[in-house]
Design a protein around this motif. Structure first.
Motif, PDB file in Angstrom:
ATOM      1  N   GLN A   2      28.346  -9.536  -6.658  1.00 19.75           N
ATOM      2  CA  GLN A   2      27.231  -8.668  -6.316  1.00 19.75           C
ATOM      3  C   GLN A   2      25.940  -9.223  -6.914  1.00 19.75           C
ATOM      4  O   GLN A   2      25.882  -9.580  -8.081  1.00 19.75           O
ATOM      5  CB  GLN A   2      27.470  -7.259  -6.863  1.00 19.75           C
ATOM      6  CG  GLN A   2      26.318  -6.292  -6.613  1.00 19.75           C
ATOM      7  CD  GLN A   2      26.664  -4.894  -7.089  1.00 19.75           C
ATOM      8  OE1 GLN A   2      27.830  -4.513  -7.118  1.00 19.75           O
ATOM      9  NE2 GLN A   2      25.655  -4.129  -7.463  1.00 19.75           N
ATOM     10  N   THR A   3      24.900  -9.311  -6.096  1.00 25.27           N
ATOM     11  CA  THR A   3      23.588  -9.722  -6.583  1.00 25.27           C
ATOM     12  C   THR A   3      22.828  -8.482  -7.049  1.00 25.27           C
ATOM     13  O   THR A   3      22.870  -7.442  -6.406  1.00 25.27           O
ATOM     14  CB  THR A   3      22.790 -10.432  -5.480  1.00 25.27           C
ATOM     15  OG1 THR A   3      23.499 -11.609  -5.099  1.00 25.27           O
ATOM     16  CG2 THR A   3      21.407 -10.838  -5.965  1.00 25.27           C
ATOM     17  N   VAL A   4      22.149  -8.598  -8.187  1.00 22.46           N
ATOM     18  CA  VAL A   4      21.379  -7.493  -8.747  1.00 22.46           C
ATOM     19  C   VAL A   4      19.892  -7.799  -8.598  1.00 22.46           C
ATOM     20  O   VAL A   4      19.450  -8.912  -8.887  1.00 22.46           O
ATOM     21  CB  VAL A   4      21.736  -7.257 -10.230  1.00 22.46           C
ATOM     22  CG1 VAL A   4      20.735  -6.316 -10.897  1.00 22.46           C
ATOM     23  CG2 VAL A   4      23.153  -6.698 -10.341  1.00 22.46           C
ATOM     24  N   GLU A  10      15.779 -11.377  -7.731  1.00 21.31           N
ATOM     25  CA  GLU A  10      17.190 -11.421  -7.381  1.00 21.31           C
ATOM     26  C   GLU A  10      17.952 -12.232  -8.430  1.00 21.31           C
ATOM     27  O   GLU A  10      17.554 -13.346  -8.792  1.00 21.31           O
ATOM     28  CB  GLU A  10      17.388 -12.044  -6.001  1.00 21.31           C
ATOM     29  CG  GLU A  10      16.776 -11.231  -4.861  1.00 21.31           C
ATOM     30  CD  GLU A  10      17.529  -9.935  -4.610  1.00 21.31           C
ATOM     31  OE1 GLU A  10      18.746  -9.901  -4.856  1.00 21.31           O
ATOM     32  OE2 GLU A  10      16.894  -8.954  -4.180  1.00 21.31           O
ATOM     33  N   GLY A 170      25.481   0.355 -10.262  1.00 20.77           N
ATOM     34  CA  GLY A 170      25.335  -0.545  -9.131  1.00 20.77           C
ATOM     35  C   GLY A 170      24.448  -1.734  -9.420  1.00 20.77           C
ATOM     36  O   GLY A 170      24.417  -2.685  -8.643  1.00 20.77           O
ATOM     37  N   LYS A 171      23.697  -1.680 -10.545  1.00 21.55           N
ATOM     38  CA  LYS A 171      22.784  -2.773 -10.879  1.00 21.55           C
ATOM     39  C   LYS A 171      23.012  -3.253 -12.310  1.00 21.55           C
ATOM     40  O   LYS A 171      22.075  -3.461 -13.071  1.00 21.55           O
ATOM     41  CB  LYS A 171      21.332  -2.329 -10.669  1.00 21.55           C
ATOM     42  CG  LYS A 171      21.031  -1.934  -9.229  1.00 21.55           C
ATOM     43  CD  LYS A 171      19.594  -1.488  -9.023  1.00 21.55           C
ATOM     44  CE  LYS A 171      18.652  -2.660  -8.968  1.00 21.55           C
ATOM     45  NZ  LYS A 171      17.290  -2.271  -8.538  1.00 21.55           N
ATOM     46  N   GLY A 204      32.749  -9.522 -10.958  1.00 26.20           N
ATOM     47  CA  GLY A 204      31.952  -9.391  -9.750  1.00 26.20           C
ATOM     48  C   GLY A 204      30.501  -9.024  -9.970  1.00 26.20           C
ATOM     49  O   GLY A 204      29.832  -8.568  -9.031  1.00 26.20           O
ATOM     50  N   ARG A 205      30.004  -9.202 -11.192  1.00 24.51           N
ATOM     51  CA  ARG A 205      28.615  -8.889 -11.503  1.00 24.51           C
ATOM     52  C   ARG A 205      27.930 -10.109 -12.114  1.00 24.51           C
ATOM     53  O   ARG A 205      28.584 -10.934 -12.753  1.00 24.51           O
ATOM     54  CB  ARG A 205      28.528  -7.715 -12.484  1.00 24.51           C
ATOM     55  CG  ARG A 205      29.167  -6.429 -11.975  1.00 24.51           C
ATOM     56  CD  ARG A 205      28.525  -5.956 -10.670  1.00 24.51           C
ATOM     57  NE  ARG A 205      29.201  -4.785 -10.147  1.00 24.51           N
ATOM     58  CZ  ARG A 205      28.787  -3.527 -10.382  1.00 24.51           C
ATOM     59  NH1 ARG A 205      27.723  -3.333 -11.137  1.00 24.51           N
ATOM     60  NH2 ARG A 205      29.462  -2.512  -9.891  1.00 24.51           N
TER      61      ARG A 205
END
Length: 271
Positions: A2-4, A10, A170-171, A204-205
Motif C-alpha cells: 500500500q502506498t501512503v 507519495e 489506512g495511512k 504491506g505498508r
C-alpha cells in the motif's frame, strides 16, 4: 504494498526513497547539531535540511533516551509552541512530522501546521491513530510495547513484527525501531532486525528506517558517533535495497546519495 500519501507526498512502491530530516526542540536530545530552542534558528536549520534534499522534516519534542524521565502530554504541549512557530517561519516546501506519543499533542500539531505524526510508542495511546484517521493524516508506528513509558523496548524480530502488524490505520508507515531503547535490547538484536528487514515488507505498508549513526553500526566499525557517517551511508544503501521507503537521518545531503544508490541498484522501487 500500500502506498501512503502524506500531504501530497507519495511514499511506497514505485516512489524514490523519501528522506526525513531531523529537528529537535528538546534540550535532552543527544545529537547537538539537530537541537535548536529558538524558532528562528530552528527554521533556518529546517530550510537547510530542505535544501539538502529532505522530503519530510520530523520535529522531536523530547528525547526518547531511556535515561530521561518521560514528559507528560502537558509538558510536550508546551514545547509544541516552539515547533509550530518554527514551521510558520520556514519558507521551503516539505512535509512536517511531529514526533509524539500522545493524542492530545498529535491533534494540536495536526490542527496547526503539521502534516503527519511519528509515534515512538507504537499506538500505546489508542486515541492517537484515531486522531490521525479523523484528520486523514499519515502516521509512523514505531514498534513498541503498549506502554507510553517504553518506546522501542522490543528485542526479538518476531515481537517487533507482531507489534507493527496490528491495529494499523489506512495511512500507517511502519518503523522497526533501531537503537538502544531499553536495557534488554542488544546490538545483536539490532543486527538481526537489520538482516531481516525484508520480512517487514510482508506487512504491506511503507517502512521507515532510522539507523543514522546508531550504536550497532558503530560497534561493527569501532567508531564513535561523530565518525559513523560512512557506516551509516553503507547501511542506508543496504536498507533501501531491503525495502526501506523512508530514511530518517541527521545527515540529509550525504544520505540522499546513499539512498539513490539503493534505489538504482536494489529492487525496492520496482515493487
Amino acid at each position: 504494498m500500500q502506498t501512503v500519501e502524506a500531504a501530497g507526498l507519495e511514499i511506497g512502491d514505485g516512489q524514490p526513497t523519501r528522506l526525513m530530516g531531523v529537528l529537535n526542540v528538546s534540550d535532552e536530545s543527544p545529537y547537538e547539531p539537530s537541537v535548536f530552542a529558538d524558532s528562528t534558528e530552528a527554521a533556518a536549520h529546517v530550510e537547510d535540511l530542505i535544501d539538502e534534499g529532505a522530503d519530510i522534516v520530523d520535529v522531536g519534542l523530547e528525547s526518547a533516551n531511556k535515561r530521561f524521565e518521560v514528559l507528560s502530554a502537558e509538558e510536550e504541549r508546551e514545547r509544541l509552541d516552539t515547533a509550530i512557530e518554527t514551521v510558520e517561519r520556514v519558507e521551503g516546501d516539505a512535509v512536517f512530522s511531529i514526533e509524539t506519543r500522545y493524542h492530545e499533542v498529535a491533534a494540536a500539531a495536526l490542527d496547526a501546521n503539521f502534516d503527519m505524526v511519528n509515534d515512538v510508542c507504537g499506538f500505546a495511546d489508542p486515541e492517537l491513530p484515531r486522531v490521525c484517521e479523523a484528520r486523514d493524516a499519515a502516521v509512523v508506528k514505531m514498534a513498541s510495547p503498549p506502554d507510553l513509558t517504553r518506546p522501542g523496548a522490543l528485542a526479538s524480530v518476531d515481537d517487533i513484527y507482531d507489534a507493527l502488524a496490528d491495529g494499523l490505520t489506512g495511512k500507517t508507515i511502519i518503523d522497526p525501531a533501531f537503537g538502544g531503547w531499553s536495557e534488554d535490547k542488544t546490538l545483536d538484536d539490532d543486527r538481526e532486525t537489520f538482516r531481516r528487514l525484508g520480512e517487514f515488507r510482508d506487512i504491506g505498508r511503507p517502512m521507515l528506517v532510522s539507523i543514522n549513526r546508531k550504536n550497532f553500526l558503530g560497534d561493527i566499525v569501532d567508531r564513535e558517533t561523530d565518525d559513523r557517517l560512512p557506516a551509516s551511508l553503507a547501511a542506508t544503501a543496504l536498507a533501501v535495497g531491503r525495502g526501506a521507503d523512508v530514511i530518517r537521518t541527521h545527515d540529509v545531503a550525504e544520505t540522499r546519495d546513499a539512498a539513490m544508490i539503493g534505489d538504482a541498484l536494489g529492487d525496492r522501487i520496482e515493487g
